[in-house]
Design an enzyme around this catalytic site. Structure first.
Site, PDB file in Angstrom:
ATOM      1  N   GLU A  43     -65.268   1.642 -14.121  1.00 27.68           N
ATOM      2  CA  GLU A  43     -64.435   2.265 -13.092  1.00 27.68           C
ATOM      3  C   GLU A  43     -63.258   2.985 -13.725  1.00 27.68           C
ATOM      4  O   GLU A  43     -62.528   2.417 -14.541  1.00 27.68           O
ATOM      5  CB  GLU A  43     -63.926   1.219 -12.095  1.00 27.68           C
TER       6      GLU A  43
ATOM      7  N   GLU B 130     -65.152  -9.178 -13.077  1.00 25.64           N
ATOM      8  CA  GLU B 130     -64.249  -8.189 -13.649  1.00 25.64           C
ATOM      9  C   GLU B 130     -63.610  -8.722 -14.927  1.00 25.64           C
ATOM     10  O   GLU B 130     -63.171  -9.867 -14.971  1.00 25.64           O
ATOM     11  CB  GLU B 130     -63.136  -7.834 -12.656  1.00 25.64           C
TER      12      GLU B 130
ATOM     13  N   SER C 129     -63.739  -5.267  -2.251  1.00 21.89           N
ATOM     14  CA  SER C 129     -63.084  -4.142  -1.583  1.00 21.89           C
ATOM     15  C   SER C 129     -63.016  -4.353  -0.071  1.00 21.89           C
ATOM     16  O   SER C 129     -62.231  -3.691   0.612  1.00 21.89           O
ATOM     17  CB  SER C 129     -63.829  -2.836  -1.883  1.00 21.89           C
TER      18      SER C 129
ATOM     19  N   ASP D 194     -69.548  -9.633  -5.514  1.00 19.30           N
ATOM     20  CA  ASP D 194     -68.357  -9.835  -6.341  1.00 19.30           C
ATOM     21  C   ASP D 194     -67.895 -11.286  -6.342  1.00 19.30           C
ATOM     22  O   ASP D 194     -67.832 -11.924  -5.286  1.00 19.30           O
ATOM     23  CB  ASP D 194     -67.188  -9.016  -5.785  1.00 19.30           C
TER      24      ASP D 194
END
Length: 266
Positions: A181, A114, A46, A84
């Site tokens: 999420e 992810e 992010s 991440d």
């Protein structure tokens, strides 16, 4: 607080005490989050949006992630650092191993990836080699172009059934944590009950084992002015950043955040 480990987080889940997580990208905020009692610092891709000004997380590189992980490491004393793997950094198993090693050597205690069931083999290999993994499911920002935008995932029964099954399979593959999420609150609660590992939510209701927000969002800072439904501005009623961070921890621990208005229905 004593240093937070995976054992600590597992114990919090078993006791029913909520886990607090915030994104963090530098040493100063790492120190501030430690002072507030935040248990997990997420060095999120992010940063591509909130630090670099991109319109997605896709431009972020593994070198940039390692740099910011090292910055957070230098300001951290107690929290567990989760970093991440950015876009396409785990396109092959070899890349996954190499890039995970880079982030762990920069100071991460756990790696976040992810995806869904296709992650199982890489999670197994990482876990065998001593790298704890958090699997990020639901709305996965790196796949925004496939998903057709930032949309709630798991709203139809087929999607929900698949997400529940994938969560269990990724735990069996060796995942140490899940992050959900933008998932309907009821589905997130079901997944949290179905697995033994901690489940962290963002836009996933209050029945997950913990919560995470983007640091800049919860401090009321936004370049675009668009505020996701699941965000609360903790600076509104506080007179300092430090008190806002502490308010976030207290509200997550007290299960007053997130409220019903911050979640999604099926």
């Amino acid at each position: 607080m004593p240093a937070i480990t995976l054992t600590t987080l597992q114990s919090l889940k078993q006791k029913g005490e909520k886990i607090t997580m915030l994104t963090c990208y530098d040493a100063t905020f790492a120190h501030a989050c430690n002072e507030a009692g935040v248990e997990v610092l997420l060095v999120g891709d992010s940063l591509g949006m909130v630090l670099q000004g991109h319109d997605s997380t896709l431009p972020v590189t593994i070198a940039e992630m390692a740099y910011h992980t090292a910055c957070v490491k230098r300001g951290n004393t107690d929290a567990l650092i989760l970093a991440d793997l950015p876009f396409m950094a785990n396109a092959t198993l070899e890349q996954t191993m190499t890039n995970s090693a880079m982030l762990m050597q920069a100071g991460a205690h756990m790696i976040k990836v992810e995806g869904q069931l296709w992650l199982a083999e890489s999670i197994r290999l990482l876990a065998e080699r001593g790298v704890p993994v958090c699997a990020h499911m639901g709305l996965t920002p790196q796949a925004v172009n496939i998903l057709g935008g930032y949309k709630v995932q798991g709203r139809n029964e087929n999607q929900a059934r698949q997400m529940r099954a994938d969560a269990i399979s990724l735990e069996q593959a060796g995942a140490s944590m899940l992050l959900l999420e933008c998932v309907p609150s009821e589905l997130a609660a079901e997944i949290s009950q179905a697995v033994k590992i901690p489940v962290i939510g963002i836009g996933a209701g209050s029945d997950t084992d913990g919560q995470v927000l983007v640091l800049h969002d919860m401090l009321g800072l936004s370049i675009t002015g668009r505020v996701p439904k699941f965000v609360k501005n903790f600076m509104q009623d506080q007179d300092s950043i430090q008190s806002a961070l502490k308010a976030y921890v207290n509200e997550v621990k007290g299960v007053t955040f997130p409220g019903i208005e911050h979640g999604f229905s099926a």
